[in-house]
Design an enzyme around this catalytic site. Structure first.
Site, PDB file in Angstrom:
ATOM      1  N   GLY A  49       1.439  -0.833  -0.416  1.00 16.05           N
ATOM      2  CA  GLY A  49      -0.207  -0.154   0.139  1.00 16.05           C
ATOM      3  C   GLY A  49       0.546   0.668  -0.398  1.00 16.05           C
ATOM      4  O   GLY A  49       1.937   1.049   0.090  1.00 16.05           O
ATOM      5  N   GLN A  54       3.718   9.990   0.934  1.00 18.59           N
ATOM      6  CA  GLN A  54       4.771   8.981   1.389  1.00 18.59           C
ATOM      7  C   GLN A  54       5.682   9.183  -0.596  1.00 18.59           C
ATOM      8  O   GLN A  54       6.397   9.530  -0.292  1.00 18.59           O
ATOM      9  CB  GLN A  54       4.406   7.885   1.194  1.00 18.59           C
ATOM     10  CG  GLN A  54       3.515   6.730   1.987  1.00 18.59           C
ATOM     11  CD  GLN A  54       3.365   5.862   2.592  1.00 18.59           C
ATOM     12  OE1 GLN A  54       2.592   5.210   1.891  1.00 18.59           O
ATOM     13  NE2 GLN A  54       4.428   5.041   3.445  1.00 18.59           N
ATOM     14  N   CYS A 103       6.054  -0.314   6.756  1.00 22.67           N
ATOM     15  CA  CYS A 103       5.694   0.929   6.338  1.00 22.67           C
ATOM     16  C   CYS A 103       6.746   1.476   5.169  1.00 22.67           C
ATOM     17  O   CYS A 103       8.419   1.567   5.946  1.00 22.67           O
ATOM     18  CB  CYS A 103       5.254   2.280   7.421  1.00 22.67           C
ATOM     19  SG  CYS A 103       5.189   3.777   6.455  1.00 22.67           S
ATOM     20  N   LEU A 104       6.891   1.786   4.158  1.00 27.91           N
ATOM     21  CA  LEU A 104       8.140   2.196   3.679  1.00 27.91           C
ATOM     22  C   LEU A 104       8.454   3.240   3.841  1.00 27.91           C
ATOM     23  O   LEU A 104       9.454   3.300   3.767  1.00 27.91           O
ATOM     24  CB  LEU A 104       7.434   2.208   1.965  1.00 27.91           C
ATOM     25  CG  LEU A 104       6.767   1.190   1.065  1.00 27.91           C
ATOM     26  CD1 LEU A 104       6.085   1.646   0.215  1.00 27.91           C
ATOM     27  CD2 LEU A 104       7.430   0.232   1.528  1.00 27.91           C
ATOM     28  N   HIS A 145      -4.038   1.713   8.510  1.00 26.19           N
ATOM     29  CA  HIS A 145      -2.453   2.255   8.050  1.00 26.19           C
ATOM     30  C   HIS A 145      -2.182   3.086   7.111  1.00 26.19           C
ATOM     31  O   HIS A 145      -2.069   4.661   7.143  1.00 26.19           O
ATOM     32  CB  HIS A 145      -1.524   0.617   7.909  1.00 26.19           C
ATOM     33  CG  HIS A 145       0.150   1.799   7.655  1.00 26.19           C
ATOM     34  ND1 HIS A 145       0.464   0.953   8.286  1.00 26.19           N
ATOM     35  CD2 HIS A 145       0.266   2.419   6.660  1.00 26.19           C
ATOM     36  CE1 HIS A 145       2.336   1.364   7.788  1.00 26.19           C
ATOM     37  NE2 HIS A 145       1.954   1.666   7.119  1.00 26.19           N
ATOM     38  N   GLU A 146      -2.767   2.969   6.176  1.00 29.05           N
ATOM     39  CA  GLU A 146      -2.909   4.118   5.246  1.00 29.05           C
ATOM     40  C   GLU A 146      -3.665   5.212   5.263  1.00 29.05           C
ATOM     41  O   GLU A 146      -3.046   5.692   4.294  1.00 29.05           O
ATOM     42  CB  GLU A 146      -3.690   3.703   3.642  1.00 29.05           C
ATOM     43  CG  GLU A 146      -2.488   1.976   3.071  1.00 29.05           C
ATOM     44  CD  GLU A 146      -0.609   2.292   3.167  1.00 29.05           C
ATOM     45  OE1 GLU A 146      -0.924   3.632   2.482  1.00 29.05           O
ATOM     46  OE2 GLU A 146      -0.411   1.566   3.177  1.00 29.05           O
ATOM     47  N   HIS A 149      -1.910   7.806   6.987  1.00 27.38           N
ATOM     48  CA  HIS A 149      -1.066   9.080   6.154  1.00 27.38           C
ATOM     49  C   HIS A 149      -1.591   9.826   5.527  1.00 27.38           C
ATOM     50  O   HIS A 149      -0.816  10.704   5.719  1.00 27.38           O
ATOM     51  CB  HIS A 149       0.048   8.022   5.055  1.00 27.38           C
ATOM     52  CG  HIS A 149       0.492   6.874   5.604  1.00 27.38           C
ATOM     53  ND1 HIS A 149       2.684   7.719   5.958  1.00 27.38           N
ATOM     54  CD2 HIS A 149       0.715   5.199   5.269  1.00 27.38           C
ATOM     55  CE1 HIS A 149       2.687   6.079   6.494  1.00 27.38           C
ATOM     56  NE2 HIS A 149       2.338   5.082   5.218  1.00 27.38           N
TER      57      HIS A 149
HETATM   58 ZN    ZN Z   1       3.132   3.505   5.988  1.00 22.43          ZN
END
Ligand code: ZN
Length: 177
Positions: A49, A54, A103-104, A145-146, A149
């Protein structure tokens, strides 16, 4: 199409509340390019995701895709590439579930987070049509989670037990059964 750089924790855009994407610009060439770039970036980084903040773009856009079902989260079901524009979440029911999240924007780390287990997501799709979908289990966690962001939050904000915050290798060695 361009692979973008995923910004990491400490970048101020990750702490901003993202703006709604202008509805009359959905499906414009700029929109399609942005979504394609998010997809390319998700693939290049091997994530499941990605939220627009991000890649430093403060709009309420999320993409999710599970193509390779063997992940650091274990075996997952495939999810076709999906775009969520200006999503809102309602929690359905009181059950919660805990999962290890990565998380990226926090590369190499995993943390255990409890979240509501069943949610309803209302959003627009990539053609601008209204969409309403229920998610449960791990997918409910992925989506929350997304969505976080878009609100300037990171999973670490939701952790209650820092004993269960770990680098990937130590997670694999000490925290999986
Ligand atoms: Zn993330």
């Amino acid at each position: 199409m361009t692979i973008q750089t995923v910004v990491r924790m400490g970048h101020p855009t990750l702490r901003q509340v993202a703006k709604p994407y202008p509805v009359d610009e959905i499906d414009s060439p700029a929109f399609r390019t942005l979504i394609q770039n998010m997809r390319e970036t998700l693939h290049a980084y091997g994530g499941i995701g990605l939220a627009a903040p991000q890649i430093g773009v403060s709009y309420q856009l999320v993409v999710i895709e599970i193509e390779n079902t063997t992940t650091r989260y274990g075996e997952l079901d495939q999810i076709p590439f999906s775009v969520f524009v200006n999503p809102t979440i309602s929690v359905v029911g009181e059950a919660t579930a805990g999962y290890w999240e990565g998380c990226l924007s926090l590369p190499g780390l995993m943390g255990y987070v409890e979240r509501p287990q069943l949610i309803l997501v209302n959003c627009l799709d990539e053609a601008g049509n209204s969409s309403s979908v229920e998610y449960d289990g791990f997918l409910a966690t992925v989506f929350q989670h997304e969505f976080d962001h878009l609100m300037g939050k990171l999973y670490v904000d939701r952790m209650k037990d820092l004993d269960r915050f770990s680098f990937d290798e130590e997670y694999m060695e000490y925290h999986t059964n």
